[in-house]
Design a protein around this motif. Sequence first.
Motif, PDB file in Angstrom:
ATOM      1  N   UNK A  38      39.749 -21.608 -48.877  1.00 34.99           N
ATOM      2  CA  UNK A  38      38.543 -22.104 -48.221  1.00 34.99           C
ATOM      3  C   UNK A  38      37.752 -20.929 -47.649  1.00 34.99           C
ATOM      4  N   UNK A  39      36.535 -20.741 -48.147  1.00 31.51           N
ATOM      5  CA  UNK A  39      35.609 -19.759 -47.595  1.00 31.51           C
ATOM      6  C   UNK A  39      34.430 -20.461 -46.935  1.00 31.51           C
ATOM      7  N   UNK A  40      34.291 -21.755 -47.164  1.00 28.58           N
ATOM      8  CA  UNK A  40      33.218 -22.545 -46.564  1.00 28.58           C
ATOM      9  C   UNK A  40      33.737 -23.283 -45.348  1.00 28.58           C
ATOM     10  N   UNK A  41      33.160 -24.467 -45.111  1.00 33.12           N
ATOM     11  CA  UNK A  41      33.564 -25.283 -43.962  1.00 33.12           C
ATOM     12  C   UNK A  41      34.255 -26.549 -44.444  1.00 33.12           C
ATOM     13  N   UNK A  42      35.339 -26.920 -43.758  1.00 35.86           N
ATOM     14  CA  UNK A  42      36.063 -28.142 -44.080  1.00 35.86           C
ATOM     15  C   UNK A  42      36.332 -28.882 -42.786  1.00 35.86           C
ATOM     16  N   UNK A  43      36.004 -30.171 -42.756  1.00 35.89           N
ATOM     17  CA  UNK A  43      36.267 -31.010 -41.587  1.00 35.89           C
ATOM     18  C   UNK A  43      36.986 -32.256 -42.072  1.00 35.89           C
ATOM     19  N   UNK A  44      38.259 -32.403 -41.704  1.00 34.50           N
ATOM     20  CA  UNK A  44      39.040 -33.554 -42.155  1.00 34.50           C
ATOM     21  C   UNK A  44      40.505 -33.216 -42.228  1.00 34.50           C
ATOM     22  N   UNK A  45      41.191 -33.811 -43.195  1.00 35.47           N
ATOM     23  CA  UNK A  45      42.622 -33.537 -43.347  1.00 35.47           C
ATOM     24  C   UNK A  45      42.918 -33.079 -44.770  1.00 35.47           C
ATOM     25  N   UNK A  46      43.838 -32.116 -44.849  1.00 32.19           N
ATOM     26  CA  UNK A  46      44.261 -31.565 -46.141  1.00 32.19           C
ATOM     27  C   UNK A  46      45.772 -31.666 -46.204  1.00 32.19           C
ATOM     28  N   UNK A  58      35.795 -18.709 -43.759  1.00 39.96           N
ATOM     29  CA  UNK A  58      36.254 -20.091 -43.751  1.00 39.96           C
ATOM     30  C   UNK A  58      36.407 -20.656 -42.344  1.00 39.96           C
ATOM     31  N   UNK A  59      36.079 -21.943 -42.195  1.00 38.46           N
ATOM     32  CA  UNK A  59      36.214 -22.644 -40.914  1.00 38.46           C
ATOM     33  C   UNK A  59      36.748 -24.035 -41.213  1.00 38.46           C
ATOM     34  N   UNK A  60      37.951 -24.312 -40.718  1.00 37.22           N
ATOM     35  CA  UNK A  60      38.588 -25.602 -40.951  1.00 37.22           C
ATOM     36  C   UNK A  60      38.816 -26.300 -39.611  1.00 37.22           C
ATOM     37  N   UNK A  61      38.372 -27.551 -39.529  1.00 41.57           N
ATOM     38  CA  UNK A  61      38.600 -28.384 -38.349  1.00 41.57           C
ATOM     39  C   UNK A  61      39.307 -29.645 -38.828  1.00 41.57           C
ATOM     40  N   UNK A  62      40.483 -29.928 -38.265  1.00 45.32           N
ATOM     41  CA  UNK A  62      41.216 -31.129 -38.661  1.00 45.32           C
ATOM     42  C   UNK A  62      42.695 -30.870 -38.752  1.00 45.32           C
TER      43      UNK A  62
END
Length: 150
Positions: A38-46, A58-62
């Motif tokens: 991830x180099x972009x933004x992700x908001x949720x669950x993986x 990269x910015x991950x929230x979740x």
Amino acid sequence: MGILKKSVSAKSIRSAITIIAEGNKFTGDMSIIGKMHIDGMFDGSISSLDDISIGKSGHVTGSIKAKQIMVSGLLEGEVVCDELHIEKGGQVRATVLSKTMAIDPAGCFLGERRQPETSIGRTLEASEYKAGVEAIDSLPDKITLPSESS
């Protein structure tokens, strides 16, 4: 004259890599078999059966569940993994359940980390590890940390 052959399988022999490129944003729940970067933004669950890496942008929230997680960017939320590595410049603000965790001297961790509980001389049964994962799953969907003023 055909370009495609009928005898070629649609399944790849190699494991797929899922990439969220810089400048892109994904929101939702994702369950993958292979690796993810991830180099972009992700908001949720993986949820991944393999490794997840979060690049410098990269910015991950979740919530994230994976075998190994490497962070060079920002990760906020809940983490369940075998190994967590916070690399140079990486920031993790999360509740973490992991067997091992390594932080580069130039990395940052703010949160709580728990190891799967074991008794001396024995390893966890799958059901015991799953109970720890379920404890993480029962946490709130989103944790908001106050921003620091300089």
